[in-house]
Design a protein around this motif. Structure first.
Motif, PDB file in Angstrom:
ATOM      1  N   ASN A  87      38.182  33.010  55.501  1.00  0.00           N
ATOM      2  CA  ASN A  87      36.771  33.216  55.856  1.00  0.00           C
ATOM      3  C   ASN A  87      35.912  33.844  54.761  1.00  0.00           C
ATOM      4  O   ASN A  87      34.753  34.151  55.002  1.00  0.00           O
ATOM      5  CB  ASN A  87      36.688  34.096  57.111  1.00  0.00           C
ATOM      6  N   GLY A  88      36.443  34.045  53.574  1.00  0.00           N
ATOM      7  CA  GLY A  88      35.695  34.710  52.521  1.00  0.00           C
ATOM      8  C   GLY A  88      35.960  36.205  52.514  1.00  0.00           C
ATOM      9  O   GLY A  88      36.814  36.687  53.260  1.00  0.00           O
ATOM     10  N   PRO A  89      35.268  36.961  51.670  1.00  0.00           N
ATOM     11  CA  PRO A  89      34.120  36.571  50.828  1.00  0.00           C
ATOM     12  C   PRO A  89      34.546  35.817  49.569  1.00  0.00           C
ATOM     13  O   PRO A  89      35.729  35.579  49.335  1.00  0.00           O
ATOM     14  CB  PRO A  89      33.495  37.925  50.470  1.00  0.00           C
ATOM     15  N   THR A  90      33.544  35.462  48.767  1.00  0.00           N
ATOM     16  CA  THR A  90      33.749  34.753  47.508  1.00  0.00           C
ATOM     17  C   THR A  90      33.112  35.551  46.378  1.00  0.00           C
ATOM     18  O   THR A  90      31.977  36.004  46.504  1.00  0.00           O
ATOM     19  CB  THR A  90      33.104  33.353  47.568  1.00  0.00           C
ATOM     20  N   ALA A  91      33.851  35.723  45.294  1.00  0.00           N
ATOM     21  CA  ALA A  91      33.345  36.470  44.138  1.00  0.00           C
ATOM     22  C   ALA A  91      33.470  35.621  42.882  1.00  0.00           C
ATOM     23  O   ALA A  91      34.485  34.946  42.679  1.00  0.00           O
ATOM     24  CB  ALA A  91      34.125  37.771  43.959  1.00  0.00           C
ATOM     25  N   LEU A  92      32.430  35.644  42.063  1.00  0.00           N
ATOM     26  CA  LEU A  92      32.474  34.984  40.761  1.00  0.00           C
ATOM     27  C   LEU A  92      32.429  36.060  39.686  1.00  0.00           C
ATOM     28  O   LEU A  92      31.548  36.917  39.685  1.00  0.00           O
ATOM     29  CB  LEU A  92      31.297  34.024  40.573  1.00  0.00           C
ATOM     30  N   TYR A  93      33.406  36.007  38.770  1.00  0.00           N
ATOM     31  CA  TYR A  93      33.504  36.982  37.691  1.00  0.00           C
ATOM     32  C   TYR A  93      33.313  36.310  36.338  1.00  0.00           C
ATOM     33  O   TYR A  93      33.756  35.173  36.135  1.00  0.00           O
ATOM     34  CB  TYR A  93      34.891  37.640  37.672  1.00  0.00           C
ATOM     35  N   ARG A  94      32.695  37.029  35.434  1.00  0.00           N
ATOM     36  CA  ARG A  94      32.746  36.638  34.039  1.00  0.00           C
ATOM     37  C   ARG A  94      34.109  37.077  33.515  1.00  0.00           C
ATOM     38  O   ARG A  94      34.533  38.212  33.741  1.00  0.00           O
ATOM     39  CB  ARG A  94      31.630  37.312  33.247  1.00  0.00           C
ATOM     40  N   LEU A  95      34.803  36.192  32.841  1.00  0.00           N
ATOM     41  CA  LEU A  95      36.169  36.452  32.382  1.00  0.00           C
ATOM     42  C   LEU A  95      36.209  36.411  30.859  1.00  0.00           C
ATOM     43  O   LEU A  95      35.781  35.438  30.247  1.00  0.00           O
ATOM     44  CB  LEU A  95      37.111  35.397  32.978  1.00  0.00           C
ATOM     45  N   GLY A  96      36.700  37.489  30.257  1.00  0.00           N
ATOM     46  CA  GLY A  96      36.730  37.528  28.794  1.00  0.00           C
ATOM     47  C   GLY A  96      37.769  38.491  28.257  1.00  0.00           C
ATOM     48  O   GLY A  96      38.585  39.043  28.997  1.00  0.00           O
ATOM     49  N   SER A  97      37.727  38.695  26.936  1.00  0.00           N
ATOM     50  CA  SER A  97      38.649  39.599  26.229  1.00  0.00           C
ATOM     51  C   SER A  97      40.100  39.298  26.588  1.00  0.00           C
ATOM     52  O   SER A  97      40.904  40.207  26.830  1.00  0.00           O
ATOM     53  CB  SER A  97      38.320  41.062  26.542  1.00  0.00           C
ATOM     54  N   ILE A  98      40.433  38.008  26.615  1.00  0.00           N
ATOM     55  CA  ILE A  98      41.781  37.595  27.022  1.00  0.00           C
ATOM     56  C   ILE A  98      42.764  37.755  25.860  1.00  0.00           C
ATOM     57  O   ILE A  98      42.504  37.334  24.739  1.00  0.00           O
ATOM     58  CB  ILE A  98      41.778  36.134  27.492  1.00  0.00           C
ATOM     59  N   LYS A  99      43.877  38.394  26.161  1.00  0.00           N
ATOM     60  CA  LYS A  99      44.993  38.478  25.224  1.00  0.00           C
ATOM     61  C   LYS A  99      46.233  37.985  25.932  1.00  0.00           C
ATOM     62  O   LYS A  99      46.629  38.527  26.960  1.00  0.00           O
ATOM     63  CB  LYS A  99      45.212  39.925  24.753  1.00  0.00           C
ATOM     64  N   MET A 100      46.838  36.947  25.392  1.00  0.00           N
ATOM     65  CA  MET A 100      48.046  36.409  25.985  1.00  0.00           C
ATOM     66  C   MET A 100      49.246  37.278  25.596  1.00  0.00           C
ATOM     67  O   MET A 100      49.200  38.008  24.594  1.00  0.00           O
ATOM     68  CB  MET A 100      48.254  34.972  25.509  1.00  0.00           C
ATOM     69  N   PRO A 101      50.331  37.222  26.374  1.00  0.00           N
ATOM     70  CA  PRO A 101      51.498  38.055  26.055  1.00  0.00           C
ATOM     71  C   PRO A 101      51.953  37.942  24.606  1.00  0.00           C
ATOM     72  O   PRO A 101      52.275  38.961  23.965  1.00  0.00           O
ATOM     73  CB  PRO A 101      52.565  37.524  27.029  1.00  0.00           C
ATOM     74  N   LYS A 102      51.971  36.732  24.061  1.00  0.00           N
ATOM     75  CA  LYS A 102      52.459  36.555  22.689  1.00  0.00           C
ATOM     76  C   LYS A 102      51.539  37.217  21.658  1.00  0.00           C
ATOM     77  O   LYS A 102      51.949  37.419  20.503  1.00  0.00           O
ATOM     78  CB  LYS A 102      52.620  35.067  22.367  1.00  0.00           C
ATOM     79  N   GLN A 103      50.316  37.568  22.044  1.00  0.00           N
ATOM     80  CA  GLN A 103      49.383  38.244  21.138  1.00  0.00           C
ATOM     81  C   GLN A 103      49.505  39.766  21.211  1.00  0.00           C
ATOM     82  O   GLN A 103      48.830  40.464  20.468  1.00  0.00           O
ATOM     83  CB  GLN A 103      47.945  37.837  21.482  1.00  0.00           C
ATOM     84  N   ILE A 104      50.346  40.262  22.112  1.00  0.00           N
ATOM     85  CA  ILE A 104      50.514  41.703  22.303  1.00  0.00           C
ATOM     86  C   ILE A 104      51.789  42.151  21.609  1.00  0.00           C
ATOM     87  O   ILE A 104      52.890  41.674  21.922  1.00  0.00           O
ATOM     88  CB  ILE A 104      50.573  42.051  23.803  1.00  0.00           C
ATOM     89  N   SER A 105      51.661  43.058  20.676  1.00  0.00           N
ATOM     90  CA  SER A 105      52.814  43.528  19.899  1.00  0.00           C
ATOM     91  C   SER A 105      53.837  44.213  20.800  1.00  0.00           C
ATOM     92  O   SER A 105      53.499  45.088  21.599  1.00  0.00           O
ATOM     93  CB  SER A 105      52.343  44.500  18.813  1.00  0.00           C
ATOM     94  N   GLY A 106      55.101  43.804  20.683  1.00  0.00           N
ATOM     95  CA  GLY A 106      56.174  44.435  21.436  1.00  0.00           C
ATOM     96  C   GLY A 106      56.162  44.143  22.921  1.00  0.00           C
ATOM     97  O   GLY A 106      56.742  44.902  23.708  1.00  0.00           O
ATOM     98  N   HIS A 107      55.521  43.053  23.307  1.00  0.00           N
ATOM     99  CA  HIS A 107      55.424  42.754  24.737  1.00  0.00           C
ATOM    100  C   HIS A 107      56.798  42.440  25.324  1.00  0.00           C
ATOM    101  O   HIS A 107      57.706  41.962  24.641  1.00  0.00           O
ATOM    102  CB  HIS A 107      54.477  41.575  24.972  1.00  0.00           C
ATOM    103  N   GLY A 108      56.940  42.710  26.633  1.00  0.00           N
ATOM    104  CA  GLY A 108      58.174  42.398  27.332  1.00  0.00           C
ATOM    105  C   GLY A 108      58.079  41.052  28.025  1.00  0.00           C
ATOM    106  O   GLY A 108      57.105  40.304  27.865  1.00  0.00           O
ATOM    107  N   LYS A 109      59.090  40.755  28.836  1.00  0.00           N
ATOM    108  CA  LYS A 109      59.136  39.498  29.569  1.00  0.00           C
ATOM    109  C   LYS A 109      59.040  39.768  31.065  1.00  0.00           C
ATOM    110  O   LYS A 109      59.510  40.782  31.557  1.00  0.00           O
ATOM    111  CB  LYS A 109      60.423  38.738  29.253  1.00  0.00           C
TER     112      LYS A 109
END
Length: 203
Positions: A87-109
């Motif tokens: 039944n909602g509600p609905t939210a629209l977000y601006r999405l940015g500053s994305i860093k994928m796991p492989k771009q993060i130093s020492g990231h885990g799995k």
């Protein structure tokens, strides 16, 4: 009412995630990272040529509790639509500053464990509403032994997402210390609008 049932653990989150039409590889990579965060609670649905209203109707029919749509413009990820079902509600977000796991130093799995959710600084009336909406995406029966934690920090209308794992290590003197290891992804959300009900193309 339905959100109360999710928060009370009566209904387990079941999330459908999809894309804009003709998504680029970066969008698929980001969704793959989201699948790692939500684990068995989430399923990817290829967008193809389906209208959002059609996807919403089908998701409700199949018992989904939330729909996430990752949107892009000129092959740049820039928005996320969150529709709480049925039944909602609905939210629209601006999405940015994305860093994928492989771009993060020492990231885990990722491991197959339901993460704990920490919401920080959702104190205003709008913040409380958004916090409750976001929390319906996460299983309330967290696997604490899995030691995975999703943190969303709200500051000046921006929401910062981080995903970590607690690690306990025993030193030579037999003292046990705790540290955190980031798993990724990282991203930032900024609310553009919030409306009651499910998605309406008039808005």
């Amino acid at each position: 009412w339905y959100q109360r049932r999710v928060h009370g653990g009566e209904v387990k989150p079941k999330i459908c995630v999809t894309t804009s039409r003709k998504p680029c590889k970066k969008t698929y990579d980001f969704i793959r990272a989201l699948l790692g965060v939500f684990q068995s609670s989430i399923r990817f649905f290829p967008r193809r040529k389906f209208l959002i209203k059609t996807i919403v109707a089908q998701a409700i029919k199949e018992g989904y509790t939330g729909l996430l749509i990752v949107q892009e413009d000129k092959k740049v990820i820039n928005k996320m639509l969150h529709i709480a079902l049925p039944n909602g509600p609905t939210a629209l977000y601006r999405l940015g500053s994305i860093k994928m796991p492989k771009q993060i130093s020492g990231h885990g799995k990722f491991i197959n464990a339901t993460p704990e959710l920490i919401l920080n600084n959702f104190k205003t009336r709008m913040g409380v509403r958004l916090g409750r909406m976001i929390s319906t995406l996460f299983n309330q029966d967290s696997h604490f032994l899995g030691r995975q934690v999703a943190t969303i920090h709200n500051q000046r209308d921006y929401m910062f997402f981080r995903f970590h794992r607690y690690i306990f290590e025993q030193k030579h003197d037999k003292k046990v210390i705790a540290r955190i290891q980031e798993l990724g992804p990282q991203f930032t959300l900024k609310l553009k609008w919030l409306m009651s009900g499910t998605f309406d193309t008039k808005h």
